[in-house]
Design an enzyme around this catalytic site. Sequence first.
Site, PDB file in Angstrom:
ATOM      1  N   GLY A   1       0.760  -1.246   0.000  1.00 41.17           N
ATOM      2  CA  GLY A   1       0.000   0.000   0.000  1.00 41.17           C
ATOM      3  C   GLY A   1       0.788   1.291   0.000  1.00 41.17           C
ATOM      4  CG  LEU A   2      -0.989   4.707   2.110  1.00 40.46           C
ATOM      5  CD1 LEU A   2      -1.385   5.425   3.393  1.00 40.46           C
ATOM      6  CD2 LEU A   2      -1.201   5.610   0.912  1.00 40.46           C
ATOM      7  N   GLY A   3       3.085   2.509   1.908  1.00 35.83           N
ATOM      8  CA  GLY A   3       4.534   2.441   2.096  1.00 35.83           C
ATOM      9  C   GLY A   3       5.253   2.180   0.787  1.00 35.83           C
TER      10      GLY A   3
ATOM     11  CE1 TYR B   1      -5.699   2.757  12.357  1.00 32.89           C
ATOM     12  CE2 TYR B   1      -7.488   4.262  11.803  1.00 32.89           C
ATOM     13  CZ  TYR B   1      -6.275   3.676  11.494  1.00 32.89           C
ATOM     14  OH  TYR B   1      -5.628   4.010  10.327  1.00 32.89           O
TER      15      TYR B   1
END
Length: 320
Positions: free
Chosen positions: A37-39, A181
Amino acid sequence: MEHDEMAKFDEFSTAEDVLNAVNLAGKRVLVTGVSAGLGVETARVLASRGAHVIGTARNLDKAEKAIAPVLPDARDGGKIELIELDLASLTSVRACADALILDGRKFDVLINNVFGRTADGFETQFGTNHLGHFVLTNRIAPWISPGGRLVIVASAAHRFSDIDLDDLNYDHTPYDPFVSYGRSKTACILFGIEFDRRHRERGVRATSVHPGVIRTELSRHIDQSGIDKMLEDLNVERAATGKSPFRYKTIPEGAATSVWAGFVAEASKVGGRYCENCHVGDIIEGPRDAADEGLHVYAVDPERAKLLWKISEELVKERF
């Protein structure tokens, strides 16, 4: 490092858009969580602009497979290297920090990207999202070059809950994944505020960012059926007030604010602040639904940020 911070970007901008005219050759960047994903997208776009990216991952085999397709995008000496890091284990966090320190090379930017109980007995989301990064970042803080930045990936989910400094591990209150969260992301924002206060005199600034809601990232931590119900209720509320339906961000859009805050925006404008959609977020006093912009006032309290820092040191049994 600073470029035209007045360039107009918005919720639809991608990391490619943000770094379109930026050359990062010679920059060294640590990005946590590059196995998905984002990483992966963050590492890819930085390397494509010439940056030397050190990416961390709990599972190196998974990370190697994830980054293999994006390695050809590297340009101007850019590259991606991997190092093992399990943020749910302080033994792993300290080993990773020691290896980075032993290497001896400075970092220009740190991007803390990663979103039961950890190996050290902490509630998972608080232990991973906050305490793991708290120890890693503080241990290698002296290796952030003057003029460098820390970018902490937080979330608009901080609106789910303030932190409970008297019960961080849910020893006395019922566990709720949304609240957990939210608390962990509030902790991330407060950490950025106090880190910025402690390091800005030497020219290192910290900022926290909301990347937008990415389907793969949120559902990693919260049951998808619960998310679907929350968004269904949200869209009913939005329709009643004439707003458009909620929209997930794509991964390239989600990576945009992190690289904007790390490499494009003026340091003095984003230092100690919370950013979203490639701009600094406003502080809001009252309730606000999760799809709207803004930072709840409890997440910018400098005294709570100092107290969280002190409690975090006590929990990890390490002073910074």
